[in-house]
Design a protein around this motif. Structure first.
Motif, PDB file in Angstrom:
ATOM      1  N   THR A  93      -4.120  24.439   7.957  1.00  0.00           N
ATOM      2  CA  THR A  93      -3.381  25.605   8.417  1.00  0.00           C
ATOM      3  C   THR A  93      -3.914  25.987   9.790  1.00  0.00           C
ATOM      4  OG1 THR A  93      -4.909  27.101   7.269  1.00  0.00           O
ATOM      5  CG2 THR A  93      -2.877  26.516   6.109  1.00  0.00           C
ATOM      6  N   VAL A  94      -2.981  26.321  10.689  1.00  0.00           N
ATOM      7  CA  VAL A  94      -3.314  26.701  12.055  1.00  0.00           C
ATOM      8  C   VAL A  94      -2.555  27.978  12.377  1.00  0.00           C
ATOM      9  CG1 VAL A  94      -3.232  25.972  14.480  1.00  0.00           C
ATOM     10  CG2 VAL A  94      -3.607  24.275  12.693  1.00  0.00           C
ATOM     11  N   ILE A  95      -3.201  28.902  13.054  1.00  0.00           N
ATOM     12  CA  ILE A  95      -2.501  30.116  13.482  1.00  0.00           C
ATOM     13  C   ILE A  95      -1.335  29.671  14.357  1.00  0.00           C
ATOM     14  CG2 ILE A  95      -2.664  32.259  14.800  1.00  0.00           C
ATOM     15  CD1 ILE A  95      -5.624  32.412  13.915  1.00  0.00           C
ATOM     16  N   ASP A  96      -0.136  30.077  14.007  1.00  0.00           N
ATOM     17  CA  ASP A  96       1.064  29.490  14.606  1.00  0.00           C
ATOM     18  C   ASP A  96       1.287  29.823  16.078  1.00  0.00           C
ATOM     19  OD1 ASP A  96       1.936  32.136  14.200  1.00  0.00           O
ATOM     20  OD2 ASP A  96       3.920  31.526  13.521  1.00  0.00           O
ATOM     21  N   VAL A  97       0.542  30.763  16.647  1.00  0.00           N
ATOM     22  CA  VAL A  97       0.663  31.034  18.084  1.00  0.00           C
ATOM     23  C   VAL A  97      -0.311  30.180  18.908  1.00  0.00           C
ATOM     24  CG1 VAL A  97       1.543  33.382  17.739  1.00  0.00           C
ATOM     25  CG2 VAL A  97      -0.918  33.017  18.006  1.00  0.00           C
ATOM     26  N   ARG A  98      -1.074  29.333  18.258  1.00  0.00           N
ATOM     27  CA  ARG A  98      -2.053  28.463  18.941  1.00  0.00           C
ATOM     28  C   ARG A  98      -1.373  27.172  19.383  1.00  0.00           C
ATOM     29  NH1 ARG A  98      -7.431  28.439  17.562  1.00  0.00           N
ATOM     30  NH2 ARG A  98      -7.491  27.589  19.639  1.00  0.00           N
ATOM     31  N   ASP A  99      -0.489  27.264  20.348  1.00  0.00           N
ATOM     32  CA  ASP A  99       0.330  26.130  20.776  1.00  0.00           C
ATOM     33  C   ASP A  99      -0.492  24.929  21.227  1.00  0.00           C
ATOM     34  OD1 ASP A  99       2.702  27.487  20.209  1.00  0.00           O
ATOM     35  OD2 ASP A  99       2.762  28.393  22.207  1.00  0.00           O
ATOM     36  N   SER A 100      -1.545  25.136  22.031  1.00  0.00           N
ATOM     37  CA  SER A 100      -2.320  23.996  22.525  1.00  0.00           C
ATOM     38  C   SER A 100      -3.082  23.318  21.387  1.00  0.00           C
ATOM     39  CB  SER A 100      -3.277  24.417  23.643  1.00  0.00           C
ATOM     40  OG  SER A 100      -4.197  25.374  23.176  1.00  0.00           O
ATOM     41  N   LEU A 101      -3.530  24.078  20.409  1.00  0.00           N
ATOM     42  CA  LEU A 101      -4.231  23.490  19.265  1.00  0.00           C
ATOM     43  C   LEU A 101      -3.250  22.703  18.389  1.00  0.00           C
ATOM     44  CD1 LEU A 101      -6.912  23.158  17.800  1.00  0.00           C
ATOM     45  CD2 LEU A 101      -6.419  25.289  16.581  1.00  0.00           C
ATOM     46  N   ILE A 102      -2.083  23.264  18.157  1.00  0.00           N
ATOM     47  CA  ILE A 102      -1.066  22.545  17.377  1.00  0.00           C
ATOM     48  C   ILE A 102      -0.691  21.253  18.098  1.00  0.00           C
ATOM     49  CG2 ILE A 102       1.332  22.636  16.576  1.00  0.00           C
ATOM     50  CD1 ILE A 102       0.786  25.653  15.946  1.00  0.00           C
ATOM     51  N   ALA A 103      -0.536  21.301  19.420  1.00  0.00           N
ATOM     52  CA  ALA A 103      -0.215  20.094  20.189  1.00  0.00           C
ATOM     53  C   ALA A 103      -1.320  19.048  20.055  1.00  0.00           C
ATOM     54  CB  ALA A 103       0.019  20.454  21.652  1.00  0.00           C
ATOM     55  N   PHE A 104      -2.591  19.473  20.040  1.00  0.00           N
ATOM     56  CA  PHE A 104      -3.720  18.548  19.833  1.00  0.00           C
ATOM     57  C   PHE A 104      -3.532  17.800  18.520  1.00  0.00           C
ATOM     58  CE2 PHE A 104      -7.787  17.914  17.625  1.00  0.00           C
ATOM     59  CZ  PHE A 104      -8.487  17.109  18.521  1.00  0.00           C
ATOM     60  N   TYR A 105      -3.232  18.521  17.447  1.00  0.00           N
ATOM     61  CA  TYR A 105      -3.055  17.885  16.146  1.00  0.00           C
ATOM     62  C   TYR A 105      -1.804  17.007  16.118  1.00  0.00           C
ATOM     63  CZ  TYR A 105      -6.832  20.774  14.339  1.00  0.00           C
ATOM     64  OH  TYR A 105      -8.050  21.351  14.123  1.00  0.00           O
ATOM     65  N   GLN A 106      -0.732  17.435  16.772  1.00  0.00           N
ATOM     66  CA  GLN A 106       0.484  16.612  16.811  1.00  0.00           C
ATOM     67  C   GLN A 106       0.215  15.271  17.496  1.00  0.00           C
ATOM     68  OE1 GLN A 106       3.064  19.702  18.542  1.00  0.00           O
ATOM     69  NE2 GLN A 106       4.349  19.543  16.710  1.00  0.00           N
ATOM     70  N   ARG A 107      -0.600  15.273  18.528  1.00  0.00           N
ATOM     71  CA  ARG A 107      -0.950  14.018  19.193  1.00  0.00           C
ATOM     72  C   ARG A 107      -1.747  13.088  18.283  1.00  0.00           C
ATOM     73  NH1 ARG A 107      -1.840  17.737  23.384  1.00  0.00           N
ATOM     74  NH2 ARG A 107      -4.112  17.622  23.173  1.00  0.00           N
ATOM     75  N   ARG A 108      -2.307  13.618  17.220  1.00  0.00           N
ATOM     76  CA  ARG A 108      -3.064  12.834  16.257  1.00  0.00           C
ATOM     77  C   ARG A 108      -2.279  12.574  14.975  1.00  0.00           C
ATOM     78  NH1 ARG A 108      -5.004  14.876  20.010  1.00  0.00           N
ATOM     79  NH2 ARG A 108      -6.597  13.776  21.168  1.00  0.00           N
ATOM     80  N   GLY A 109      -0.965  12.775  15.026  1.00  0.00           N
ATOM     81  CA  GLY A 109      -0.104  12.402  13.916  1.00  0.00           C
ATOM     82  C   GLY A 109       0.259  13.509  12.941  1.00  0.00           C
ATOM     83  N   TYR A 110      -0.197  14.717  13.169  1.00  0.00           N
ATOM     84  CA  TYR A 110       0.156  15.828  12.281  1.00  0.00           C
ATOM     85  C   TYR A 110       1.523  16.369  12.662  1.00  0.00           C
ATOM     86  CZ  TYR A 110      -4.461  15.673  10.321  1.00  0.00           C
ATOM     87  OH  TYR A 110      -5.576  15.230   9.653  1.00  0.00           O
ATOM     88  N   VAL A 111       2.265  16.807  11.660  1.00  0.00           N
ATOM     89  CA  VAL A 111       3.588  17.378  11.895  1.00  0.00           C
ATOM     90  C   VAL A 111       3.629  18.805  11.374  1.00  0.00           C
ATOM     91  CG1 VAL A 111       4.794  15.150  11.882  1.00  0.00           C
ATOM     92  CG2 VAL A 111       4.527  16.415   9.754  1.00  0.00           C
TER      93      VAL A 111
END
Length: 185
Positions: A132-150
């Motif tokens: 779970t990631v705080i949904d306003v943390r766009d750069s952190l979510i992008a970090f995880y997306q680059r590693r295959g998380y959706v």
């Protein structure tokens, strides 16, 4: 940089873990890295009692990334990063991810995330990792997306009023569940 070594935390590591996690997410020290939550939350980031329970329970480990060429030799010395990995609802759960602010962006976090995924997949036979990631943390979510998380679109409320998880500085915080297929064990 010398590659980190990984090990599971023990109770003696708790003070160093609390210090590391706090330095990565809270206060002015956290602003040296890119993962700070200082504008979103105040107070503690991890409760020592919750951490002790996470270390002690079955199918739950707190992974440490360390380098022995850092000064000191006791618990917490040479500590670069940490993450909690557990089995929850038939999937791996990844949380409490923290890298020393002065080392963020240098590859330690990527290596620790890969080790956490190996733990869930190879040691526990789990095919999925969630977080779970705080949904306003766009750069952190992008970090995880680059590693295959959706992004799953599944939202969970922030635990307002429970200071074990911090003191919110905004009224719009919530978590989004991210997920990654780890493949067959």
């Amino acid at each position: 940089m010398t590659p980190p070594k990984f090990r599971h935390a023990i109770a003696a590591d708790i003070p160093a873990l609390v210090a590391l996690v706090t330095s990565a997410y809270r206060g002015d020290a956290s602003r040296a890295g890119w993962t700070t939550e200082a504008d979103l939350l105040d107070g503690q980031r991890i409760d020592p009692l919750v951490l002790a329970a996470d270390i002690a329970r079955p199918r739950s480990v707190v992974l440490l990334a360390e380098r022995n060429d850092f000064p000191g030799s006791g618990p917490g010395q040479g500590l670069l990063a940490c993450a909690h990995v557990a089995e929850e609802d038939g999937a791996g759960y990844f949380g409490m991810f923290a890298v020393r602010p002065d080392l963020q962006g240098g590859g330690v976090g990527k290596a620790l995330l890969a080790q956490a995924e190996r733990t869930a997949r190879e040691d526990w036979g789990l095919a999925t990792m969630r977080m779970t990631v705080i949904d306003v943390r766009d750069s952190l979510i992008a970090f995880y997306q680059r590693r295959g998380y959706v992004r799953t679109g599944i939202l969970k409320p922030f635990p307002y009023g429970d200071e074990r998880f911090g003191i919110p500085l905004r009224e719009d915080l919530r978590f989004e569940v991210l997920e990654k297929d780890l493949g067959a064990a």
